[in-house]
Design a protein around this motif. Structure first.
Motif, PDB file in Angstrom:
ATOM      1  N   UNK A  10     -43.392  -2.324 -52.151  1.00  0.00           N
ATOM      2  CA  UNK A  10     -44.423  -3.326 -52.368  1.00  0.00           C
ATOM      3  C   UNK A  10     -44.056  -4.665 -51.740  1.00  0.00           C
ATOM      4  N   UNK A  11     -45.100  -5.356 -51.297  1.00  0.00           N
ATOM      5  CA  UNK A  11     -44.979  -6.752 -50.870  1.00  0.00           C
ATOM      6  C   UNK A  11     -45.976  -7.546 -51.713  1.00  0.00           C
ATOM      7  N   UNK A  12     -45.504  -8.542 -52.401  1.00  0.00           N
ATOM      8  CA  UNK A  12     -46.391  -9.302 -53.283  1.00  0.00           C
ATOM      9  C   UNK A  12     -46.015 -10.775 -53.280  1.00  0.00           C
ATOM     10  N   UNK A  13     -46.917 -11.567 -53.809  1.00  0.00           N
ATOM     11  CA  UNK A  13     -46.648 -12.994 -53.951  1.00  0.00           C
ATOM     12  C   UNK A  13     -46.084 -13.262 -55.334  1.00  0.00           C
ATOM     13  N   UNK A  14     -44.866 -13.793 -55.382  1.00  0.00           N
ATOM     14  CA  UNK A  14     -44.280 -14.257 -56.633  1.00  0.00           C
ATOM     15  C   UNK A  14     -44.803 -15.660 -56.904  1.00  0.00           C
ATOM     16  N   UNK A  15     -45.678 -15.783 -57.889  1.00  0.00           N
ATOM     17  CA  UNK A  15     -46.227 -17.088 -58.257  1.00  0.00           C
ATOM     18  C   UNK A  15     -45.370 -17.644 -59.394  1.00  0.00           C
ATOM     19  N   UNK A  23     -48.387 -23.112 -60.278  1.00  0.00           N
ATOM     20  CA  UNK A  23     -47.748 -21.889 -59.804  1.00  0.00           C
ATOM     21  C   UNK A  23     -47.329 -22.077 -58.355  1.00  0.00           C
ATOM     22  N   UNK A  24     -46.044 -21.897 -58.075  1.00  0.00           N
ATOM     23  CA  UNK A  24     -45.511 -22.028 -56.726  1.00  0.00           C
ATOM     24  C   UNK A  24     -45.443 -20.643 -56.094  1.00  0.00           C
ATOM     25  N   UNK A  25     -46.254 -20.372 -55.039  1.00  0.00           N
ATOM     26  CA  UNK A  25     -46.249 -19.032 -54.438  1.00  0.00           C
ATOM     27  C   UNK A  25     -45.076 -18.829 -53.482  1.00  0.00           C
ATOM     28  N   UNK A  26     -44.319 -17.755 -53.713  1.00  0.00           N
ATOM     29  CA  UNK A  26     -43.233 -17.356 -52.830  1.00  0.00           C
ATOM     30  C   UNK A  26     -43.374 -15.874 -52.530  1.00  0.00           C
ATOM     31  N   UNK A  27     -43.147 -15.496 -51.280  1.00  0.00           N
ATOM     32  CA  UNK A  27     -43.285 -14.098 -50.894  1.00  0.00           C
ATOM     33  C   UNK A  27     -42.176 -13.264 -51.510  1.00  0.00           C
ATOM     34  N   UNK A  28     -42.532 -12.071 -52.013  1.00  0.00           N
ATOM     35  CA  UNK A  28     -41.534 -11.238 -52.661  1.00  0.00           C
ATOM     36  C   UNK A  28     -41.946  -9.786 -52.733  1.00  0.00           C
ATOM     37  N   UNK A  29     -41.392  -9.101 -53.735  1.00  0.00           N
ATOM     38  CA  UNK A  29     -41.499  -7.657 -53.847  1.00  0.00           C
ATOM     39  C   UNK A  29     -40.158  -7.051 -53.485  1.00  0.00           C
ATOM     40  N   UNK A  30     -39.603  -6.225 -54.362  1.00  0.00           N
ATOM     41  CA  UNK A  30     -38.238  -5.744 -54.173  1.00  0.00           C
ATOM     42  C   UNK A  30     -37.992  -5.079 -52.819  1.00  0.00           C
ATOM     43  N   UNK A  31     -38.772  -4.059 -52.399  1.00  0.00           N
ATOM     44  CA  UNK A  31     -38.516  -3.449 -51.088  1.00  0.00           C
ATOM     45  C   UNK A  31     -38.770  -4.406 -49.921  1.00  0.00           C
ATOM     46  N   UNK A  32     -39.753  -5.293 -50.074  1.00  0.00           N
ATOM     47  CA  UNK A  32     -40.024  -6.321 -49.061  1.00  0.00           C
ATOM     48  C   UNK A  32     -38.789  -7.199 -48.887  1.00  0.00           C
ATOM     49  N   UNK A  33     -38.223  -7.662 -50.015  1.00  0.00           N
ATOM     50  CA  UNK A  33     -37.008  -8.477 -49.961  1.00  0.00           C
ATOM     51  C   UNK A  33     -35.847  -7.703 -49.351  1.00  0.00           C
ATOM     52  N   UNK A  34     -35.712  -6.448 -49.766  1.00  0.00           N
ATOM     53  CA  UNK A  34     -34.618  -5.621 -49.282  1.00  0.00           C
ATOM     54  C   UNK A  34     -34.694  -5.435 -47.767  1.00  0.00           C
ATOM     55  N   UNK A  35     -35.907  -5.224 -47.257  1.00  0.00           N
ATOM     56  CA  UNK A  35     -36.095  -5.049 -45.815  1.00  0.00           C
ATOM     57  C   UNK A  35     -35.638  -6.292 -45.054  1.00  0.00           C
TER      58      UNK A  35
END
Length: 310
Positions: A10-15, A23-35
């Motif tokens: 998954x790729x998601x926005x960590x708000x 809410x401060x939006x930061x790009x995230x998602x565990x596999x997205x980060x791992x990549x």
């Protein structure tokens, strides 16, 4: 010759909730980060899930490309997934918005076709939110097909119990995925939620033995266990090593595990031979990378040069 890493997840926005209610939006998602972490370490990495054509998705695509990750999933008209993150004493808690979103807009046949196009099988990584029922059925089908093609399966459990409607079904789904896994990462929280007893770094050998007891011979040849501030443990085909956490000033721990595992996979992908002989060095570098990430807000994995200079 290096081994390519393909990432399904998954790729998601960590708000991230701020003190004033914003809410401060930061790009995230565990596999997205791992990549990102694996690519910044120097590995050849491809991301398999579609990204939304909305503003968030466009930004994620740009960030992945900037960090050296190839995009193999195309675009989706569905929106980007969201997570609302509350950080308390450096520890994040999450609320997810995951229905009708871009990173679930894929098919088993589509992903399998991409894997078949790769002349030499590599490492297929997945985990986290895609392992929640009923989505895990698609993942299981992909993993079975990948194994038949000769791919090495990597999984970071990254269990999210608050998102699942039925925790018992979720844990059973995880066990089905683990049975198909070659290289596994699990945190102490993952193991406790799955029902393992007496979870502590000093019990790591027993915990790995219990994990391996439920799978076919040869599975789970490499297992990493992380214990937050107590350190981490790595077992490569019976060669083991554990280390404490480096001393740092923590900004937050968002993406620390993803950075750890991304660097570990990159180490193995870049140097496929003699991994067991390097177990201590691999663990040390991965923990340094995770420590650097923890000095930064959100998931911001370091480059190899930054890790070596730490």
């Amino acid at each position: 010759m290096t081994t390519p890493i393909f990432v399904l997840g998954e790729a998601l926005m960590d708000c991230i909730a701020q003190a004033d209610g914003r809410l401060l939006p930061l790009m995230g998602g565990s596999p997205f980060n791992m990549a990102r972490a694996a690519a910044l370490r120097g590995a050849s990495v491809a991301y398999l899930n579609p990204l939304s054509n909305d503003l968030f998705g466009q930004g994620m695509a740009q960030l992945l490309l900037r960090d050296g990750v190839a995009l193999r999933g195309g675009q989706s008209r569905l929106p980007t997934s969201l997570a609302v993150v509350q950080v308390t004493d450096g520890q994040p808690s999450y609320g997810f918005y995951r229905e009708g979103i871009a990173d679930r807009d894929y098919t088993v046949e589509g992903i399998t076709a991409v894997l078949q196009q790769q002349k030499t099988p590599g490492i297929l990584h997945t985990g986290s939110l895609l392992l929640i029922p009923p989505e895990h059925h698609k993942v299981l089908s992909i993993l079975k097909a990948a194994r038949e093609m000769g791919w090495t399966i990597s999984v970071d459990i990254n269990l999210r119990p608050k998102v699942a409607h039925d925790l018992a079904q979720y844990v059973q789904a995880l066990r089905e995925v683990i049975a198909l896994t070659d290289w596994l990462k699990a945190s102490d929280e993952d193991l406790e939620t799955m029902g393992f007893a007496d979870v502590a770094i000093g019990k790591s050998a027993r915990l790995v033995s219990e994990l391996r007891a439920g799978v076919a011979p040869g599975a789970l040849s490499r297992v990493a266990l992380t214990f937050g501030g107590d350190g981490a443990y790595l077992d490569i085909e019976g060669q083991t090593h554990s280390l404490p956490v480096p001393r740092i000033t923590v900004a937050d721990t968002v993406g620390a595990g993803d950075t750890f595992w991304g660097n570990t996979l990159a180490d193995w992908a870049l140097q496929p031979a003699d991994a067991a002989a390097r177990v201590g060095d691999t663990l040390a570098l991965s923990m340094k990378a995770a420590a650097i990430n923890c000095t930064r807000q959100g998931c911001q994995p370091p480059t190899l040069a930054q890790v070596l200079a730490f």
